[in-house]
Design a protein around this motif. Structure first.
Motif, mmCIF file in Angstrom:
data_model
loop_
_atom_site.group_PDB
_atom_site.id
_atom_site.type_symbol
_atom_site.label_atom_id
_atom_site.label_comp_id
_atom_site.label_asym_id
_atom_site.label_seq_id
_atom_site.Cartn_x
_atom_site.Cartn_y
_atom_site.Cartn_z
ATOM 1 N N ASN A 186 0.833 -1.205 0.000
ATOM 2 C CA ASN A 186 0.000 0.000 0.000
ATOM 3 C C ASN A 186 0.870 1.257 0.000
ATOM 4 O O ASN A 186 2.061 1.205 0.315
ATOM 5 C CB ASN A 186 -0.883 0.040 1.254
ATOM 6 C CG ASN A 186 -2.130 -0.785 1.108
ATOM 7 O OD1 ASN A 186 -2.550 -1.133 0.017
ATOM 8 N ND2 ASN A 186 -2.734 -1.102 2.236
ATOM 9 N N LYS A 187 0.252 2.388 -0.286
ATOM 10 C CA LYS A 187 0.964 3.663 -0.262
ATOM 11 C C LYS A 187 1.531 3.977 1.119
ATOM 12 O O LYS A 187 2.525 4.676 1.238
ATOM 13 C CB LYS A 187 0.041 4.798 -0.709
ATOM 14 C CG LYS A 187 -0.287 4.749 -2.171
ATOM 15 C CD LYS A 187 -1.179 5.904 -2.563
ATOM 16 C CE LYS A 187 -1.553 5.805 -4.028
ATOM 17 N NZ LYS A 187 -2.395 6.923 -4.442
ATOM 18 N N ASP A 188 0.889 3.423 2.171
ATOM 19 C CA ASP A 188 1.382 3.666 3.533
ATOM 20 C C ASP A 188 2.503 2.700 3.923
ATOM 21 O O ASP A 188 2.969 2.712 5.057
ATOM 22 C CB ASP A 188 0.246 3.603 4.547
ATOM 23 C CG ASP A 188 -0.412 2.233 4.635
ATOM 24 O OD1 ASP A 188 0.032 1.282 3.951
ATOM 25 O OD2 ASP A 188 -1.387 2.108 5.398
ATOM 26 N N GLY A 189 2.927 1.826 2.988
ATOM 27 C CA GLY A 189 4.038 0.915 3.242
ATOM 28 C C GLY A 189 3.644 -0.441 3.798
ATOM 29 O O GLY A 189 4.499 -1.304 3.975
ATOM 30 N N LYS A 190 2.382 -0.656 4.061
ATOM 31 C CA LYS A 190 1.927 -1.945 4.587
ATOM 32 C C LYS A 190 1.844 -2.973 3.457
ATOM 33 O O LYS A 190 1.411 -2.660 2.349
ATOM 34 C CB LYS A 190 0.569 -1.812 5.271
ATOM 35 C CG LYS A 190 0.619 -0.963 6.514
ATOM 36 C CD LYS A 190 -0.738 -0.846 7.158
ATOM 37 C CE LYS A 190 -0.638 0.038 8.400
ATOM 38 N NZ LYS A 190 -1.939 0.261 9.010
#
Length: 50
Positions: free
Chosen positions: A7-11
């Motif tokens: 994801n864009k949040d790094g998850k």
């Protein structure tokens, strides 16, 4: 069947589909570490790694 993405949040997100009539166990490996996961018959699981 599986797919995964970041994801864009790094998850890290992993989606697993068990199309069979039987449950099964599998190991999810990320960066050298594993977690044992149980998949029920005819199921779709979403795993989010933060």
């Amino acid at each position: 069947m599986t797919t995964s993405f970041i994801n864009k949040d790094g998850k890290v997100v992993v989606v697993v589909m068990n199309q069979t009539d039987k449950p099964y166990q599998y190991n999810l490996w990320i960066e050298g570490e594993a977690v044992e996961i149980n998949s029920q018959e005819h199921s779709i699981s979403t795993i989010i790694v933060s």
